[in-house]
Design a protein around this motif. Structure first.
Motif, PDB file in Angstrom:
ATOM      1  N   CYS A  70      -0.475   4.495   0.363  1.00  0.00           N
ATOM      2  CA  CYS A  70      -1.236   5.652   0.821  1.00  0.00           C
ATOM      3  C   CYS A  70      -0.411   6.473   1.808  1.00  0.00           C
ATOM      4  CB  CYS A  70      -2.560   5.224   1.453  1.00  0.00           C
ATOM      5  SG  CYS A  70      -2.428   4.656   3.154  1.00  0.00           S
ATOM      6  N   CYS A  94       0.837  -1.199   0.000  1.00  0.00           N
ATOM      7  CA  CYS A  94       0.000   0.000   0.000  1.00  0.00           C
ATOM      8  C   CYS A  94       0.877   1.255   0.000  1.00  0.00           C
ATOM      9  CB  CYS A  94      -0.902  -0.010   1.232  1.00  0.00           C
ATOM     10  SG  CYS A  94      -2.015   1.399   1.277  1.00  0.00           S
ATOM     11  N   HIS A 115      -7.571  -1.059   7.771  1.00  0.00           N
ATOM     12  CA  HIS A 115      -6.972  -0.069   6.875  1.00  0.00           C
ATOM     13  C   HIS A 115      -7.822   0.059   5.616  1.00  0.00           C
ATOM     14  CE1 HIS A 115      -3.714   2.455   5.597  1.00  0.00           C
ATOM     15  NE2 HIS A 115      -3.621   1.818   4.447  1.00  0.00           N
ATOM     16  N   CYS A 141       0.856   4.837   4.909  1.00  0.00           N
ATOM     17  CA  CYS A 141       1.831   3.739   4.791  1.00  0.00           C
ATOM     18  C   CYS A 141       3.174   4.217   4.244  1.00  0.00           C
ATOM     19  CB  CYS A 141       1.269   2.641   3.891  1.00  0.00           C
ATOM     20  SG  CYS A 141      -0.197   1.836   4.574  1.00  0.00           S
TER      21      CYS A 141
HETATM   22 ZN    ZN Z   1      -2.038   2.431   3.264  1.00  0.00          ZN
END
Ligand code: ZN
Ligand code: ZN
Length: 104
Positions: free
Chosen positions: A41, A39, A84, A44
């Motif tokens: 995002c 991930c 998440h 993260c």
């Molecule tokens: Zn993430």
């Protein structure tokens, strides 16, 4: 973006594998935990520096997607069993992550 990088089917095959079938006929089999760890995002990966913020040890070994939804015409949004839900995976990124394509 290439048209072939469009998923035509997404299936969870077993508890820990996600299968994406692509418009060009290619089939990708992803270990779901690896997808969670990939991930990108803002929670993260630190914006700007690209420093990973996600600690792998905090991700349960049996993490799996509980909901996958289309985001526009270019990406998939994943909601994970660890709570998440802010990860957006573009089709192109997902195709890059394909384990069998990674070598080439
Ligand atoms: Zn993430
Ligand atoms: Zn592949």
């Amino acid at each position: 973006m290439s048209e072939s990088y469009t998923p035509t089917a997404i299936n969870q095959t077993g508890s820990d594998t996600l299968r994406i079938t692509w418009k060009d006929g290619h089939e990708s089999l992803y270990p779901v935990r690896n997808l969670r760890l990939a991930c990108r995002c803002a929670l993260c990966i630190e914006e700007g520096t690209g420093r990973p913020l996600l600690d792998e040890r905090n991700v349960p070994p049996d993490v799996r997607p509980v909901r996958i939804s289309g985001v526009g015409r270019y990406a998939l949004g994943f909601e994970w069993s660890d709570g998440h839900d802010s990860g957006i995976y573009t089709f192109e990124y997902l195709r890059d992550l394909c384990p069998c394509c990674a070598a080439g």
